[in-house]
Design an enzyme around this catalytic site. Sequence first.
Site, PDB file in Angstrom:
ATOM      1  N   ASP A 416       0.866  -1.166   0.000  1.00  0.00           N
ATOM      2  CA  ASP A 416       0.000   0.000   0.000  1.00  0.00           C
ATOM      3  C   ASP A 416       0.908   1.223   0.000  1.00  0.00           C
ATOM      4  OD1 ASP A 416      -2.425   1.603   0.447  1.00  0.00           O
ATOM      5  OD2 ASP A 416      -1.548   1.942   2.425  1.00  0.00           O
ATOM      6  N   ASP A 615      -1.031  -0.831   6.279  1.00  0.00           N
ATOM      7  CA  ASP A 615      -1.220  -0.412   7.669  1.00  0.00           C
ATOM      8  C   ASP A 615      -2.616   0.084   7.985  1.00  0.00           C
ATOM      9  OD1 ASP A 615      -1.109   1.969   6.216  1.00  0.00           O
ATOM     10  OD2 ASP A 615      -0.280   3.077   7.918  1.00  0.00           O
ATOM     11  N   ASP A 619      -6.562  -1.893   3.967  1.00  0.00           N
ATOM     12  CA  ASP A 619      -5.618  -2.925   3.543  1.00  0.00           C
ATOM     13  C   ASP A 619      -5.943  -4.297   4.136  1.00  0.00           C
ATOM     14  OD1 ASP A 619      -4.109  -0.929   2.239  1.00  0.00           O
ATOM     15  OD2 ASP A 619      -3.071  -0.450   4.110  1.00  0.00           O
TER      16      ASP A 619
END
Length: 811
Positions: A416, A615, A619
């Site tokens: 990400d 995080d 996600d």
Amino acid sequence: MPVAKGSSVVTGYTVEQVLHHGPKRVRFRVGGSTNSWPKLQQALSQASEVKHVRLNSVAGCCVVEFDQQAGVDPLQWLKQLPGALPALEQLAEKPANKPAAKQAENSGNGEDDESFVPSRIILPVSSLALALLAGPLALPPLAVAGFILVSAHLSFKRAWQGLKEERKINVDFLDALAVTLHSLEGFLLGPAMMITMIEGGEAVRDATQRIAHSANTDLLASLQTDVRLLVDGAEVIVPSTSLQIGDRIALFPGDQIPVDGRIESGEGSLDVVKLTGESVPRHAGPGDEVLAGFILLEGNLVVETQAVGEATRVGQITAMIESAPVYDTRVGNVAGKVANRFVLPTLALAGLSLLLSGGNVAQAASLLMFDLGTGLRVSVPTAIMAALTRAGSQGLLIRSGRSLEQLVDIDVVVFDKTGTLTQGHPSVVHVEVVSGAHSINKLMQLAASAEQGLNHPVAEAIVKHAEHLGVQADACEAWDYRIGRGVAATIAGHQVLVGNAKLLREEQLEPATPSVDPELETATPVYLAVDGKVVAVIYAADALRPDSQAMVAELHRRGIQAHMLTGDVSSVAHAVAKRLGLRPEEVHADALPDEKARLVQELSLQGHKVAFVGDGINDSAALAYADVSISFASGSDLARETADIVLTNDKVSDLIVAQDLARETFGLVKQNIGIVGVPNLSALLLGTFLPVSPIAAVVLNNGSALVAAANAMRVLGFKGKQLAPAKVTATPAPAPTPASEPAAPVIETQEQQQPEAISLSALSKRLGVAHQSITARRKRGDFGSWIQSLDPAGYAWSYCHRSNSYLRATA
């Protein structure tokens, strides 16, 4: 039932899900207002049929134990509680059928269900003690042999499962046969020691399963709170679980939105980073959509509810996580896979020895002791446990042996962007002077004075940048904050505006033309106007983590693909990717949470071993589908709980350290296969034609196992290697003009050599100038040429924020 029918009815909580139930015990998840939970515990404790109540406020679950004579059906009893959800009956059935729930039950609360000493090794250790004491205490050999055979019941069970389910003879069959023959022959020490080491190794392997520190992975439960429901113009405080579509709720700064809806009135600034990945807060007004999980930073909103519970976007993410595949989190049965290959050859050679020795059963049984299962069952889990222990000192929390094993063969890492490859919050990256006679320090002082006290991330970035320059903010004589636009203030007699283009246009000012510098393509411009004139543009951007570029370069050097997923638009995503050194095909923009999970699934179906690093809440679904999921200690609660590996130092480059640890660990596992295999197979071949005593067989087999276990402990000395430091080189820039500030130095990865680094005081002595002059000058674009003109050897020096030192530029 006293709790359900009595006068003291407890309200404010909800009974949401049965986690586990038995004849006299039930564990369930509690939601609603946490303030009501102690009252719930007190009320349950007063019920006559209840023996004991324990409420875990951290995990959000309650355990109730009933009296033996009560004759209570736990599920029926639970359904009568006030606050029990209508779908409780269906929810109660899920844990019994869902492996994930079973796993959470087994590993989530060890104090309830697991003793400190694994029960599987109690009988083997007892049998070993009896075998040692059989001679001195004159114990009946037949009774001791019977006890040893009982202690080996798990080996017999696994052998039978191999015959019944896999239709083959496995290493457990070999072990069970050796234990039986030696026990019946009266040689007790060998089989007792063998079964103790086997079950001890299996117990260690069981210990490598996923460590679940909390059962609080239900995202919907974490969003439940009390809300202000608008009814006939009045506010009524109700639990968010009672909201229905069409209900109107009032929201104030600091509130977390528990539903999906549309803004009916008001405007505000929303923190959406955990759900969408956008690091800059989003301004929202009437007609805009809001999602459960957004946090209102500023302003007041009235929201019409459009989706609640499982129908919200967050509920859909939770459903995806629950539908993700569930694996055995223990390290793979390496010992069984290797040892099973030699089962039939061992049986054949033992049979041949029986014929050559004239029917000597003891001789044949001694050869059966030379299997590889015992040594590998001890050494392989020992290496994994040692690695999991060592990981903690390297800034890693590795929750299972399986994740360490999978990490060795990872060939694709998906990241990400926001908060993973970047800092996750904006910072000032460039200040462009447009007009006026003010210095940058004076401009930053005015901007910081206007922005001080605001909790908006961009405002905080401006204040921090001013502090970094050593500038102190002044008090405001007048101050007006305008939501979604900026601040108008009077400071030291100056009329100051700090905000976006909307704010300037409200004051009949035209915004300055944004910079065309590609380095600022992803930055957010904040305009500064003083006394009716635009004087500067402050660019704030989500800066890259200091170690992101070097980490991406190292992954590519190892032949591992590095993909970046982001919810940002394509232009922003590719601009960030270019700075990171990612290839165009490794960039995936405009990605929603379900699309992230879909990409991970597609890569897996193509035969890749995929690791995902993220995080945020957005996600979590992708983390659940990855072969190895990685998050940060600073990440969202759900991401941390979903992840197999947590980077506790918050350094993304620790991913490389984790893979190095995994590779070293399984390198030792391969060594141990040789340490165990060479002596045992050699003895097996020799023993086919030469007599071998049972004692010699035990010493060699168990001795090689102990040597392999000691070799496995070497992983405790593992030290992670730091990535090659970055080299800072100044890019060619035009001469500075009053209207613009040259671009800052660009950091490039340097793998070939480490540049010389010195402190500020050392550089000051070298150049013969005051260190204050160096600090003040390093913000300017001509810093490299200025410092090079002063250096005795003509070297160019540049400042490294990461090490707080000055690096000498290398050719």
